[in-house]
Design a protein around this motif. Structure first.
Motif, PDB file in Angstrom:
ATOM      1  N   CYS A 104       0.833  -1.202   0.000  1.00 20.11           N
ATOM      2  CA  CYS A 104       0.000   0.000   0.000  1.00 20.11           C
ATOM      3  C   CYS A 104       0.867   1.250   0.000  1.00 20.11           C
ATOM      4  CB  CYS A 104      -0.899  -0.036   1.226  1.00 20.11           C
ATOM      5  SG  CYS A 104      -1.891   1.431   1.453  1.00 20.11           S
ATOM      6  N   HIS A 105       1.167   1.794  -1.181  1.00 21.82           N
ATOM      7  CA  HIS A 105       1.901   3.042  -1.224  1.00 21.82           C
ATOM      8  C   HIS A 105       1.309   3.955  -2.290  1.00 21.82           C
ATOM      9  CE1 HIS A 105       4.034   0.429  -4.143  1.00 21.82           C
ATOM     10  NE2 HIS A 105       4.000   1.509  -4.889  1.00 21.82           N
ATOM     11  N   ALA A 106       1.659   5.212  -2.201  1.00 20.59           N
ATOM     12  CA  ALA A 106       1.157   6.209  -3.149  1.00 20.59           C
ATOM     13  C   ALA A 106      -0.336   6.051  -3.331  1.00 20.59           C
ATOM     14  CB  ALA A 106       1.878   6.071  -4.483  1.00 20.59           C
ATOM     15  N   ILE A 107      -1.047   6.003  -2.197  1.00 17.03           N
ATOM     16  CA  ILE A 107      -2.458   5.652  -2.233  1.00 17.03           C
ATOM     17  C   ILE A 107      -3.295   6.691  -2.971  1.00 17.03           C
ATOM     18  CG2 ILE A 107      -3.324   6.742  -0.118  1.00 17.03           C
ATOM     19  CD1 ILE A 107      -4.575   4.088   0.578  1.00 17.03           C
ATOM     20  N   VAL A 108      -2.825   7.918  -3.040  1.00 17.23           N
ATOM     21  CA  VAL A 108      -3.575   8.921  -3.787  1.00 17.23           C
ATOM     22  C   VAL A 108      -3.150   8.894  -5.253  1.00 17.23           C
ATOM     23  CG1 VAL A 108      -3.996  11.370  -4.084  1.00 17.23           C
ATOM     24  CG2 VAL A 108      -3.954  10.399  -1.813  1.00 17.23           C
ATOM     25  N   GLU A 109      -1.858   9.080  -5.443  1.00 19.04           N
ATOM     26  CA  GLU A 109      -1.340   9.224  -6.806  1.00 19.04           C
ATOM     27  C   GLU A 109      -1.604   8.027  -7.716  1.00 19.04           C
ATOM     28  OE1 GLU A 109       2.797   9.612  -6.413  1.00 19.04           O
ATOM     29  OE2 GLU A 109       3.195   8.632  -8.315  1.00 19.04           O
ATOM     30  N   ASP A 110      -1.282   6.820  -7.229  1.00 16.84           N
ATOM     31  CA  ASP A 110      -1.464   5.626  -8.068  1.00 16.84           C
ATOM     32  C   ASP A 110      -2.928   5.364  -8.353  1.00 16.84           C
ATOM     33  OD1 ASP A 110       1.188   3.415  -6.819  1.00 16.84           O
ATOM     34  OD2 ASP A 110       1.220   5.230  -8.027  1.00 16.84           O
ATOM     35  N   ASN A 111      -3.762   5.485  -7.319  1.00 16.95           N
ATOM     36  CA  ASN A 111      -5.164   5.135  -7.493  1.00 16.95           C
ATOM     37  C   ASN A 111      -5.921   6.117  -8.359  1.00 16.95           C
ATOM     38  OD1 ASN A 111      -5.037   2.789  -6.017  1.00 16.95           O
ATOM     39  ND2 ASN A 111      -5.408   3.830  -4.090  1.00 16.95           N
ATOM     40  N   ILE A 112      -5.577   7.385  -8.237  1.00 19.59           N
ATOM     41  CA  ILE A 112      -6.280   8.414  -9.015  1.00 19.59           C
ATOM     42  C   ILE A 112      -6.259   8.066 -10.491  1.00 19.59           C
ATOM     43  CG2 ILE A 112      -5.979  10.722  -9.946  1.00 19.59           C
ATOM     44  CD1 ILE A 112      -6.756  11.654  -7.557  1.00 19.59           C
ATOM     45  N   ILE A 113      -5.128   7.580 -10.961  1.00 19.47           N
ATOM     46  CA  ILE A 113      -5.003   7.346 -12.395  1.00 19.47           C
ATOM     47  C   ILE A 113      -5.956   6.226 -12.837  1.00 19.47           C
ATOM     48  CG2 ILE A 113      -3.123   5.665 -12.419  1.00 19.47           C
ATOM     49  CD1 ILE A 113      -2.967   8.841 -14.338  1.00 19.47           C
ATOM     50  N   PHE A 114      -6.198   5.257 -11.955  1.00 25.41           N
ATOM     51  CA  PHE A 114      -7.151   4.204 -12.306  1.00 25.41           C
ATOM     52  C   PHE A 114      -8.581   4.695 -12.192  1.00 25.41           C
ATOM     53  CE2 PHE A 114      -5.147   0.395 -13.450  1.00 25.41           C
ATOM     54  CZ  PHE A 114      -3.878   0.471 -12.915  1.00 25.41           C
ATOM     55  N   ILE A 115      -8.819   5.540 -11.193  1.00 25.05           N
ATOM     56  CA  ILE A 115     -10.157   6.089 -11.034  1.00 25.05           C
ATOM     57  C   ILE A 115     -10.525   6.912 -12.260  1.00 25.05           C
ATOM     58  CG2 ILE A 115     -11.509   7.731  -9.682  1.00 25.05           C
ATOM     59  CD1 ILE A 115      -9.913   6.735  -7.254  1.00 25.05           C
ATOM     60  N   LEU A 116      -9.523   7.584 -12.822  1.00 26.18           N
ATOM     61  CA  LEU A 116      -9.777   8.398 -14.000  1.00 26.18           C
ATOM     62  C   LEU A 116     -10.220   7.557 -15.193  1.00 26.18           C
ATOM     63  CD1 LEU A 116      -6.979  11.093 -14.036  1.00 26.18           C
ATOM     64  CD2 LEU A 116      -9.322  11.253 -13.242  1.00 26.18           C
ATOM     65  N   ILE A 117      -9.811   6.276 -15.233  1.00 27.73           N
ATOM     66  CA  ILE A 117     -10.272   5.466 -16.356  1.00 27.73           C
ATOM     67  C   ILE A 117     -11.414   4.547 -15.970  1.00 27.73           C
ATOM     68  CG2 ILE A 117      -8.142   5.556 -17.695  1.00 27.73           C
ATOM     69  CD1 ILE A 117      -7.545   2.723 -16.733  1.00 27.73           C
ATOM     70  N   ALA A 119     -12.231   3.066 -12.584  1.00 28.42           N
ATOM     71  CA  ALA A 119     -12.276   2.124 -11.470  1.00 28.42           C
ATOM     72  C   ALA A 119     -13.059   2.719 -10.311  1.00 28.42           C
ATOM     73  CB  ALA A 119     -10.860   1.773 -11.025  1.00 28.42           C
ATOM     74  N   ASN A 120     -13.464   1.858  -9.394  1.00 30.24           N
ATOM     75  CA  ASN A 120     -14.248   2.277  -8.244  1.00 30.24           C
ATOM     76  C   ASN A 120     -13.325   2.731  -7.122  1.00 30.24           C
ATOM     77  OD1 ASN A 120     -15.380   1.614  -5.504  1.00 30.24           O
ATOM     78  ND2 ASN A 120     -17.215   1.409  -6.749  1.00 30.24           N
ATOM     79  N   TRP A 121     -13.484   3.995  -6.661  1.00 30.30           N
ATOM     80  CA  TRP A 121     -12.513   4.555  -5.708  1.00 30.30           C
ATOM     81  C   TRP A 121     -12.519   3.846  -4.358  1.00 30.30           C
ATOM     82  CZ3 TRP A 121     -13.631   6.656  -0.992  1.00 30.30           C
ATOM     83  CH2 TRP A 121     -14.986   6.924  -0.743  1.00 30.30           C
ATOM     84  N   ALA A 122     -13.693   3.414  -3.929  1.00 27.93           N
ATOM     85  CA  ALA A 122     -13.780   2.808  -2.600  1.00 27.93           C
ATOM     86  C   ALA A 122     -12.925   1.555  -2.512  1.00 27.93           C
ATOM     87  CB  ALA A 122     -15.231   2.494  -2.262  1.00 27.93           C
ATOM     88  N   TRP A 123     -13.050   0.700  -3.509  1.00 21.91           N
ATOM     89  CA  TRP A 123     -12.262  -0.519  -3.520  1.00 21.91           C
ATOM     90  C   TRP A 123     -10.780  -0.208  -3.506  1.00 21.91           C
ATOM     91  CZ3 TRP A 123     -13.094  -5.436  -2.588  1.00 21.91           C
ATOM     92  CH2 TRP A 123     -14.396  -5.930  -2.717  1.00 21.91           C
TER      93      TRP A 123
END
Lengths: 145, 143
Positions: A104-117, A119-123
């Protein structure tokens, strides 16, 4: 294979993705800059101490954990290397923090890019963080030395 | 004065943001481009068919195998660039997001872990195991 329509399709897709990246990342970075000014991250660090004790980690781990969590693996690891050379954290704690950050690292930066395409943010946010905590807890029991 | 401090923060945030946007796009755009063309060649369907039976357990379609490997071994942004043109569903992208964020850039990050002497290989396998496990679990849990 018709090149022209494929090209148009690709360019349109790239443009959509670019627009959304710019519209999200720029304001986010400005927000982070404000947070830095307000010493927001230092303040969370104080709150984190109690939680750390549950996983048998010392106060010294707060900073690398936060850095790794928000800035990324490389930065968190860099801090850890420094701390372990100073002797501020022992081998066991180093291992535990590494397990957490690897999962679990870069929890904002890494995930944002997937959310932008799409993905579900909660998961992504909660799921990954939970994974990190579970891994941390299991290994804090498994690794005694 | 307060106004100057305000604009200073704004400008710093903006310029850092611009740099980040650039770093993201410089990877995503070329990979997206390549994938967008490749998907019309026989190569992608061939990979898709080969991987489809295994990908089914993770709730993903065969084509998702390529971006998945790209995420594991290259970088997150390259993986995103490869996923975006495929037109996957929300569930599929979420599963891939979870798997890739858990286990990405394995080579570089494992090398860093090795330097710290914390059992790098074990952590790498842990991440792969967790990633695949989560894909499997999420396939059940998400509608």
């Amino acid at each position: 294979m018709e090149l022209y329509p494929i090209l148009i399709e690709a360019l349109q897709g790239i443009w959509q993705l670019t627009k959304i990246i710019i519209l999200v990342v720029l304001p986010l970075m400005v927000l982070i800059e404000f947070a830095n000014e307000a010493n927001f991250f230092q303040k969370i660090a104080g709150a984190g101490e109690g939680v750390l004790k549950k996983f048998s980690l010392s106060k010294a781990s707060t900073f690398p954990l936060l850095v790794g969590l928000f800035l990324g693996f490389n930065f968190g690891a860099g801090i850890l290397i420094q701390l372990s050379r100073d002797g501020s954290i022992d081998k066991r704690e180093l291992k535990l923090v590494c397990v957490f950050l690897s999962l679990c690292h870069a929890i904002v930066e890494d995930n944002i890019i997937f959310i932008l395409i799409g993905a579900n943010w909660a998961w992504l946010f909660l799921g990954r963080f939970a994974l990190g905590l579970i891994g941390l807890y299991i290994f804090s029991r498994l690794i005694k030395v | 004065m307060i106004e100057n401090k305000f604009t200073g923060i704004f400008r710093r945030g903006f310029s850092k943001g611009a740099l980040v946007v650039w770093e993201l796009l410089i990877i995503i755009v070329p990979v997206y481009f390549v994938m967008a063309f490749l998907k019309h060649t026989p190569l992608i369907p061939a990979i898709a068919n080969a991987c489809a039976p295994y990908m089914k357990f993770l709730g993903l379609r065969g084509e998702a195998a390529l971006p998945l490997f790209i995420g594991f071994f290259v970088s997150i942004y390259a993986a995103v660039g490869a996923i975006a043109p495929l037109g996957l569903t929300g569930k599929e992208v979420t599963i891939m997001g979870m798997m890739i964020t858990t286990a990405h850039v394995l080579i570089i990050e494992t090398a860093i872990l090795k330097k710290m002497g914390v059992g790098a290989w074990r952590i790498m396998f842990l991440r792969l195991f967790v990633a695949i496990g989560m894909g499997f679990i999420m396939n059940f849990l998400i509608r």
